[in-house]
Design a protein around this motif. Structure first.
Motif, PDB file in Angstrom:
ATOM      1  N   CYS A 136       0.873  -1.189   0.000  1.00 35.59           N
ATOM      2  CA  CYS A 136       0.000   0.000   0.000  1.00 35.59           C
ATOM      3  C   CYS A 136       0.918   1.250   0.000  1.00 35.59           C
ATOM      4  N   ILE A 146      -0.176   5.871   8.333  1.00 32.13           N
ATOM      5  CA  ILE A 146      -0.910   4.733   7.766  1.00 32.13           C
ATOM      6  C   ILE A 146      -1.498   3.892   8.890  1.00 32.13           C
ATOM      7  N   TRP A 148      -3.846   0.215   9.400  1.00 26.05           N
ATOM      8  CA  TRP A 148      -4.380  -0.992   8.726  1.00 26.05           C
ATOM      9  C   TRP A 148      -5.509  -1.589   9.560  1.00 26.05           C
ATOM     10  N   LYS A 154      -8.944  -2.452  13.909  1.00 27.60           N
ATOM     11  CA  LYS A 154      -7.583  -2.004  13.664  1.00 27.60           C
ATOM     12  C   LYS A 154      -6.613  -3.083  14.070  1.00 27.60           C
ATOM     13  N   ASN A 185      -8.091  -2.964   5.009  1.00 24.15           N
ATOM     14  CA  ASN A 185      -8.291  -1.530   4.782  1.00 24.15           C
ATOM     15  C   ASN A 185      -6.978  -0.800   5.059  1.00 24.15           C
ATOM     16  N   CYS A 186      -6.420  -0.151   3.980  1.00 21.65           N
ATOM     17  CA  CYS A 186      -5.208   0.667   4.108  1.00 21.65           C
ATOM     18  C   CYS A 186      -5.650   2.148   4.154  1.00 21.65           C
ATOM     19  N   GLU A 187      -5.534   2.769   5.366  1.00 16.90           N
ATOM     20  CA  GLU A 187      -6.065   4.130   5.569  1.00 16.90           C
ATOM     21  C   GLU A 187      -4.897   5.110   5.795  1.00 16.90           C
ATOM     22  N   ARG A 189      -3.718   9.247   6.608  1.00 16.63           N
ATOM     23  CA  ARG A 189      -4.192  10.484   7.223  1.00 16.63           C
ATOM     24  C   ARG A 189      -3.075  11.549   7.211  1.00 16.63           C
ATOM     25  N   ASP A 197      -7.857   9.314   3.506  1.00 12.22           N
ATOM     26  CA  ASP A 197      -8.258   8.503   2.348  1.00 12.22           C
ATOM     27  C   ASP A 197      -7.870   7.045   2.637  1.00 12.22           C
ATOM     28  N   PHE A 198      -8.551   6.072   1.921  1.00 11.18           N
ATOM     29  CA  PHE A 198      -8.261   4.648   2.187  1.00 11.18           C
ATOM     30  C   PHE A 198      -8.474   3.841   0.913  1.00 11.18           C
ATOM     31  N   ARG A 199      -7.945   2.646   0.936  1.00  9.45           N
ATOM     32  CA  ARG A 199      -8.116   1.674  -0.143  1.00  9.45           C
ATOM     33  C   ARG A 199      -8.400   0.302   0.478  1.00  9.45           C
TER      34      ARG A 199
END
Length: 997
Positions: A136, A146, A148, A154, A185-187, A189, A197-199
């Motif tokens: 990521c 980051i 995860w 979490k 979820n890779c977030e 900030r 934002d996240f992917r």
């Protein structure tokens, strides 16, 4: 307030009217990488030039692609930055000039990076057990933080050491497992801007295939068209595909191989030996591949490949038989001859080929690999025949025969002595064994037989035997005869003796066991048979001093006792025995004296024997009569039952002269016991007891062995009665519609008042008929007279027919002789004359003789009218006769054809030529028990229907003429003729005195 502001601007304008002022809007700028933004430079005062300078101090020229400067009018210039990047950051300066006047203003442009995911692919696949690095890549300015998440939570790196967030923001999972699979979820900030934002990244964990063979070794048999199944079970993620290889060649579906849908099962068709070997099943998916080996062992059934017939001569040193075979495992070969296997004896060595040797060392068996030999030493003619070679291994065997032909000189076998007597032909048998076949010649005293002077000798030859038939007519024909057999290998001769037979010696009486009326003689056979078998034994007994009484008994193998019968109680007898053979009767044994016992009353128990019949559950129980106790046997009583039950079968009573009983329908494989008791006037004997077991039923289904025998005797009898009744009903209905007879006919006529089928619908116009029927079902008798002539008859008497009217006889006088009508059947081809006389009281004479003439019914037609629509029979007052003449028994007379009805002509007697006539019939009226004369009246419509009744038939006459002693002659009546026409009844005649139709 407006006045103050306006005042300040006015002051400034006045103070600066001579100077140039520059202002940049906006005063500062922040641009995200990739975005575009413009800045406006406004000039107060007259300015000839307005220029923009980059952070590097260089003047921004108008031809730059990323930064464009444009002047709208004399007081304004615009700086536009397109798609800003990090290099676009810095202090931009706007300079306005007018001669020597110059003014400038600056603006600081800051370039920042938004959160951008450079690389976050989904899905990301890993193999189970690997250290997974989930990518990521995120950039921003300032750099983001980051976080995860997995399954909504979490990831706490501190709590699970398998998880680790790398410096570059990647998530590392050490030894990833299938349970780690899922969405991550890779977030990212940026706290300074509050940007987030996240992917979502899908993580797939692939599992390396596992594969296991169901059977590591598979056995199959070659050359029998069978198939072999090899199977491997594979597992993994994703689902692995399975392929098979043999000798590094991938196997494909086709005529030889077939695979199931997932390839886990391989079928090898029509297995051959070349298919043997190792087969590899390979399971493969994204995670990798695994392989497993399966061994196919192909066995071959034994097959004999070489075995030939052999030929040897007798007394050869040896002959060797060879048998070769193929098969896998290597087959074992054995030899046999006439159910004897040649493998016994000592084994020479374990390290050398097998060697078996018979005890006499004349037979040696050697085996090596797939070859075996049988050596026969010192060959004899008995070695000839079929030898069996058997090759066998763990999966089967093969058998083949070979024939050993042994050539040998003739050998003559059989007994050398033959007994006969003069006049009795005998065969001397010369049985010859030889190969090739031998020719046989007979000699006597050096002369070949038969010679010219020997007419009582004949020779008969078969392929292996020669018979010399001699019918001796004198003592010279007895003696020595020579049989000589010859073939290409040699010859052999043998002398045969034809000996004069003698009568047998006397048998020896061992014991006599007397009873009241019988005695049992036990004996031993003669010492000398006389050369020929004994055919009979003769036993003779007598009262002392009187003549001998004897009986003969056929000689049997087990005959050692003979019973003498019809003796008197308490009487002394002498008994002797002699034996009889073909030559004649031998001498009698010395007489043995015995005395019978007193009368004991009851008979002795008979001696029993049991013999199984062709069907195993039917047995014949025979008995031999013993002592009758002084009075004749009345009968034998037989009881039997199965031993496991308590109830006896119904007792069987057999006549006194019987000697066996058949017991049928017995249960299979069951033990029975039988009691036989002899009974005379004095009482019953002790029971003779015998037990036996029936055979096992070869056709019985095991489940039905104890299920009973199906229908019982009562059910079978009931079925037979029903079938018989239906048959009778069918016959009666047929007779009713075809012949107008039977029980239905009788019911229809007498009870229902209806005419039978086919009866005439109108009465006879003229004449009268009388029909009578006695209780014994005599034929219906129609009596007609031809004394009165009708117009259609002409002047003289004519033969009666269907249209001939019946005439009424004249009234009978009181003294008229009564006659008995005797009915005789007649046929179309025979003419029978019968006469009889009846002794009756008559004023005219003591006896009257009647002559009956039964002629062929040429013109007489069968009667077709029923009693209802034919002239009715009415009775009148007649004289009662004390004596009635017997009817003639016609039981032996020929029967007429079914289509013809008997017709008889009766000449009744009369007192004078023109006197009145009387007729008498022995048939009784329904309401009277006395004999009455019946008067024939004319037709009437009101005549009642007669009931079917029986009457007693008069005494039997045998069809002969009966004459009284006082009878002097026969009186013929010429003026009147009575015609009797019989109509057959539907039922058969059972009484010998009744007429048969």
């Amino acid at each position: 307030m407006l006045q103050i502001r306006d005042l300040i601007w006015g002051l400034l304008f006045i103070g600066c009217a001579a100077a140039i002022q520059v202002q940049i809007t906006p005063t500062q700028g922040e641009i995200s990488v990739g975005e575009s933004k413009f800045f406006l430079c406004e000039v107060v005062g007259d300015a000839k030039d307005i220029d923009w300078y980059a952070p590097s101090g260089e003047k921004i020229l108008p031809n730059r692609p990323d930064i464009i400067v444009s002047r709208g009018d004399e007081t304004m210039s615009t700086l536009t930055i397109y798609h800003a990047n990090v290099d676009s950051a810095g202090i931009y300066k706007c300079v306005a000039k007018n001669g020597d006047k110059e003014a400038q203003a600056t603006v600081q442009v800051k370039i920042f990076q938004k959160i951008t995911f450079e690389s976050a692919p989904s899905p990301q696949e890993f193999n189970e057990g690997d250290d997974a690095d989930i990518v990521c890549n995120v950039i921003s300015s300032p750099p983001p933080s980051i976080i995860w998440k997995h399954k909504g939570s979490k990831i706490q790196v501190a709590k699970d050491v398998r998880f680790r967030i790398m410096k570059n923001g990647h998530l590392q999972i050490r030894g990833i497992k299938k349970i780690d699979e899922g969405m991550y979820n890779c977030e990212a900030r940026v706290m300074a801007r509050g940007e987030i934002d996240f992917r979502m990244i899908k993580v797939v964990v692939n599992v390396l295939p596992t594969i296991r063979a169901r059977l590591s070794e598979v056995n199959a048999t070659a050359d029998i068209g069978s198939s072999a199944l090899l199977a491997c079970d594979a597992d993994g993620f994703p689902e692995p595909s399975v392929t098979w290889t043999h000798n590094n060649i991938v196997l494909e579906r086709g005529d030889k191989y077939s695979l199931n849908e997932d390839g886990s099962e391989l079928v090898i068709k029509d297995v051959k030996k070349v298919d043997e070997g190792d087969y590899t099943c390979i399971a493969k998916n994204k995670a990798g591949e695994k392989a497993e080996e399966v061994s196919l062992n192909v066995f071959v059934q034994p097959k004999i490949t070489y075995l030939n017939n052999q030929t040897a001569s007798e007394f050869d040193e040896q002959v060797t038989l060879t048998c070769e075979s193929s098969g896998d495992p290597t087959p074992t070969i054995s030899w046999s001859f006439e159910n004897k296997v040649f493998t016994e004896g000592e084994q020479d060595s374990w390290t050398r080929p097998d060697k078996y040797e018979s005890l006499d060392r004349n037979i040696v068996v050697r085996s090596h690999a797939r070859v075996s030999s049988l050596t026969l030493k010192n060959v004899l003619f008995t070695f000839a025949g079929q030898y069996l070679c058997t090759a066998s291994n763990s999966i089967g065997q093969d058998n083949q025969h070979m024939y050993l032909e042994v050539r040998y000189a003739p050998k003559i076998l059989g007994p050398v002595t033959v007994y006969t007597w003069e006049g009795n032909a005998a065969n001397i048998t010369c049985e010859v064994e030889a190969h090739p076949g031998a020719s046989v010649v007979w000699f006597r005293d050096g002369l070949q037989l038969p010679s010219a002077n020997t007419t009582n000798m004949k020779i008969f030859n078969t392929p292996s035997t020669s018979y010399l038939e001699i019918n001796p007519d004198s003592q010279n024909d007895f003696g020595s005869y020579n049989c000589t057999a010859t073939n290409v290998l040699g010859s052999e001769s043998k002398e045969f003796l034809l000996i004069q037979a003698e009568v047998p010696s006397s048998p020896e009486i061992q014991q006599v066991e007397p009873f009241s009326s019988t005695a049992v003689v036990s004996f031993e056979e003669p010492d000398s048979m006389g050369g020929v078998p004994i055919t009979k034994y003769r036993v003779e007994w007598r009262l002392p001093g009187q003549e001998w009484t004897g009986s003969e008994h056929d000689a049997k193998d087990d005959l050692i006792m003979i019973t003498i019968v019809d003796l008197k109680p308490e009487t002394t007898y002498e008994v002797k025995m002699s034996a009889v053979n073909g030559k004649g009767e031998g001498e009698s044994s010395p007489a043995r004296i015995f005395t019978t016992e007193p009368v004991q009353g009851e008979p002795s128990a008979p001696k029993l024997e049991v013999k199984v019949q062709e069907r195993g559950n039917t047995l014949k129980v025979s008995w031999i009569k013993q002592d009758d106790g002084g009075s004749p046997i009345k009968h034998y009583l037989i009881r039997y039952k199965a031993k496991h039950v308590s109830e006896w079968k119904p007792e069987i009573r057999s006549p006194h002269d019987s000697d066996y009983v058949l017991l049928s329908g017995l249960d299979w494989n069951t033990e029975y016991e039988v009691y036989v008791v002899a009974e005379n006037r004095q009482g019953k004997s002790e029971p003779a007891v015998i037990s036996f077991r029936t055979a096992t039923d070869p056709t019985t289904i095991p489940d039905a062995m104890d299920g009973g025998s199906g229908l019982g005797t009562g059910a079978i009898v009931g079925i037979l009665i029903v079938v018989f009744f239906l048959l009778l009903v069918g016959v009666d209905v047929t007779c009713y519609f075809l012949n107008k007879c039977g029980l239905l006919m009788c019911i229809a006529v007498n009870f229902c008042g209806k005419a039978g089928p086919g009866a005439k619908s109108k009465d006879i116009e003229e004449g009268k008929a009388a029909f009578t029927k006695d209780e014994s079902k005599e034929p219906i008798v129609e009596v007609r007279t031809e004394e009165d002539h009708t117009p259609n008859q002409g002047g003289g008497p004519t033969e009666p027919n269907e249209t001939t009217p019946l005439t009424e006889p004249e009234p009978a006088a009181a003294d008229t002789t009564s006659t008995v009508v005797n009915v005789l059947p007649s046929t179309a081809t025979n003419s029978v004359a019968e006469s009889f006389s009846t002794a009756q009281s008559s004023p005219a004479s003591e006896s009257t003789t009647l002559t009956f003439s039964a002629s062929s019914p040429t013109k007489a037609a069968p009667a077709k009218s029923s009693p209802k629509n034919s002239p009715a029979a009415q009775s009148s007052s007649l004289n009662t006769q004390p004596d009635v003449g017997p009817l003639v028994d016609l039981s032996d007379t020929p029967k007429p054809p079914p289509s013809s009805n008997p017709t008889l002509l009766v000449s009744p007697p009369s007192a004078n030529a023109n006197g009145p006539q009387s007729q008498s019939d022995p048939v009784k009226a329904p309401d009277s028990t006395q004999n009455k004369d019946l008067q024939v009246d004319g037709p009437t419509k009101d005549a009642p229907n007669a009931l079917c009744t029986d009457s007693t038939t008069p005494a039997h006459n045998d069809g002969k003429t009966v004459k009284d002693e006082n009878t002097k002659g026969e009186t013929e009546v010429k003026n009147a003729t009575a015609e009797v026409k019989t109509v057959p009844n539907e039922a058969p005649q059972t009484n010998g005195n009744e007429s048969k139709a």
